[in-house]
Structure formats: C-alpha cells, structure tokens
Design an enzyme around this catalytic site. Structure first.
Site, PDB file in Angstrom:
ATOM      1  CB  CYS A 272      -0.929  -0.004   1.204  1.00 12.36           C
ATOM      2  SG  CYS A 272      -2.004  -1.456   1.289  1.00 12.36           S
TER       3      CYS A 272
ATOM      4  CG  HIS B 128      -2.953   3.110   2.703  1.00 10.83           C
ATOM      5  ND1 HIS B 128      -3.697   2.777   1.587  1.00 10.83           N
ATOM      6  CD2 HIS B 128      -2.888   1.980   3.462  1.00 10.83           C
ATOM      7  CE1 HIS B 128      -4.057   1.507   1.667  1.00 10.83           C
ATOM      8  NE2 HIS B 128      -3.588   1.004   2.783  1.00 10.83           N
TER       9      HIS B 128
ATOM     10  CG  ASN C 291      -6.959  -0.864   1.795  1.00 19.16           C
ATOM     11  OD1 ASN C 291      -6.216  -0.558   0.867  1.00 19.16           O
ATOM     12  ND2 ASN C 291      -6.495  -1.283   2.960  1.00 19.16           N
TER      13      ASN C 291
END
Length: 342
Positions: free
Chosen positions: A123, A264, A295
């Site tokens: 990520c 994030h 996500n």
C-alpha cells in the site's frame, strides 16, 4: 589516469504537475459483501468506515485502468506524451510475474522508448514511486515521470475471508512528476519493518500451490491475500506518528502549515487515530475516500487526492501530507503541493 565520467544534473525543484484517476464502474455495497463473511452493513461500517467500494469487471484490468488514469494525469499536467520519459507502476496485483506491466502501459499510451518498470511496496507503493520520480527528475535522469498506483485486489481476495473481503477494492490513480520553479514535493521519509512481514501477506507461495495441485488436483486452494488486522492496527497506531512528524519536519514545516492530510485509505479507525495524535489544525482537511472507495492499496492516495479536489474540500496549491504503509511492512511519507486535476 582514469577517465572522468560525466554526471547529469536536473531540476532544482519538482512537483506533481497533473493528476488522473480511474474508478471501476461497478459500485458494491456492504450488504453485497456481508453475506459470505456472515457480517452486516453496520459491522463493516463500524470496523472500517467503508460504505461502498468499486469492483473491476473482467474488462477493467491493471493495464486498462492504468492507461485511463495516466491519460487524465497527462492531460491535466499539460504535457505531451513524448515529454514523459519514464513510467513507474506501483502495484501488488499484476499477477503475471514477467514482463512488468509498465512497458505495455507506456506503449499503449503512445510513448516511444520510455523507461518503464514496476515496483511492489504494498500500500506504500505510490509514495515510494513518488519519491523515485522526484529524485529521477532532480538528478537529470528523467524530464517528466508518470507514476501510477493501480490495484485489482478482487483478483487476490477470498470473498469468504472475514478479515479481508469487506476491505479491499479496485482502482487506479496517476500523477506526472516534473520540474517546478518552487518545491512541490518534500523529502521522503521511508523505511520498512520486516519483523512484521507476516501481518499482510500471500497465504502461500506459488510453488506450494503447484505442489498442492499435484497432490489434490481440483481440490487445491489458490493463494489468497491474508491479513492480521490487529497486528497491522497496533503497528500503525504505534509507529506512524513519528514518520509523519519526520516528513513534516524535513519539509521545513509544522502541522499548522498543512491544508490537508491524505493517508493511505487503510481503515477509517486508523485514519482517525493518526489525525488525532498529530493534533491537526481545524482547517486541515482529512481525506476519507475509504467511505466510498474502500482500501485500494497502492491506488488509494491518488484516488483520495482526486476526491478532495473534485469535491472542493481542497484546491490546487494546497499543502498536503501523504503517508502510506502496507505489506512488508513498508512505509513512506512526504509533504506535497496539490496539483491541478482537470
């Protein structure tokens, strides 16, 4: 006497010149993903902050989503395709080990001979790519760099896995990094913690899977993404404040100088904790694209950046802190000036 090797120098400063995104067409509600994991809309919202997410179709691939986002970034930057001489693709879900996705994406965009490669930092991949791009331009290795964060996580997640099925989704975001008269990308603070390698991982490697096929045939279970949510939550809550403060300090700023924080989009609770411990000023906007997008790993920061600009909550020229963390565990943060995005 040894020959003297010439060196190159590039721009004194760099900035994000343009931004583009691609969001898959299909919107998926919590009710749709709740059944296979014996859950509910309320449980998912409380645990993650997610209301909806986007799932890509078979026609929406790593390549097609990347090309669409990249075209938007190139257009908003006002540069010609032939002025972009490097493509960096941050992804963990290009499931073909070789070749990398980058060269094909560059060719589909009409780039002739551009350097192109993939990086995998989970990520945190987009922030890693942003750091590399800025350094390439400042060193004179590249003139303009296209950085893409793209994921098709629905190809890697078990829809019956209660720890991952409700979290992850698909999408792509891209930026053009190039020379600037003023500093637009601050120093990057990055690193990794391999003691937490187990926290986000593929639950078996491909060699193990092939052996399982030999032994079990059709009963073999393919590799899936696995996550120890509690371990990730505790690590993020404990470790990321220092990373954020170091990035702000290295940019020569304080939290009072921030117009926005774009973390994030991992989990709504983690985002809230990060904002609280940093004691952000009231006028600092906190990106919360996770509510509508889920996500999306390496794609989440450019997608969240675009959402803030599109909604008018932030504007081009604002100062924003980017912070990302993921599999590895890897992390990276930098302060940037928000770009034009249309």
């Amino acid at each position: 006497m040894a020959a003297r090797i010439a060196q190159t120098t590039g721009a004194e400063h760099t900035a994000i010149l343009g931004l583009g995104v691609y969001r898959p067409v299909r919107v998926v509600t919590n009710d749709e993903v709740a059944g296979p994991i014996n859950s509910s809309d309320e449980w998912i919202r409380t645990r993650s902050g997610i209301k909806t997410r986007r799932f890509a179709s078979d026609d929406e691939t790593i390549h097609t989503m990347s090309v669409a986002a990249a075209r938007g970034a190139i257009e908003s930057a006002g540069v010609d395709v032939d002025q972009v001489d490097c493509v960096i693709v941050a992804t963990s879900t290009h499931l073909q080990l070789t070749p990398a996705a980058g060269p094909r994406i560059a060719t589909e965009l009409g780039m002739n001979g551009a350097a192109a490669f993939d990086i995998m930092a989970g990520c945190a991949g987009f922030c890693h790519g942003l750091a590399l791009a800025s350094d390439l331009v400042r060193a004179g290795t590249s003139k303009n760099v296209l950085v893409i964060g793209v994921e098709k996580l629905t190809d890697t997640v078990n829809p019956a896995d209660r720890s991952t099925a409700f979290l992850f989704a698909d999408g792509a975001g891209a930026v053009i990094v190039g020379p600037s008269e003023e500093p637009g990308i601050g120093p990057t603070v990055w690193g990794s913690d391999g003691t937490q390698h187990h926290a986000i991982r593929q639950d078996k490697n491909w060699i193990e899977f092939f052996r399982e096929i030999d032994e079990k045939g059709l009963d073999a279970v393919r590799p899936y993404l696995a996550m120890e949510g509690t371990a990730v939550f505790r690590w993020a809550a404990h470790s990321l404040e220092k990373v954020c403060r170091d990035a702000i300090d290295r940019a020569g700023l304080s939290t009072d100088d921030l117009d926005a924080m774009i973390p994030h989009q991992a989990n709504g609770r983690i985002i809230d904790i990060m904002a609280r411990v940093l004691k952000l000023p009231e006028n600092c906007v906190l990106a919360d694209d996770i509510e509508e997008t889920g996500n999306t790993s390496a794609a989440s920061i450019p997608l969240a950046m675009e959402a803030l600009l599109r909604q008018g909550r932030s504007k081009p020229g604002d100062t924003a802190l980017l912070i990302a963390f993921g599999a590895g565990l890897s992390y990276a943060a930098q302060v940037v000036t928000l770009p034009d995005w249309r």
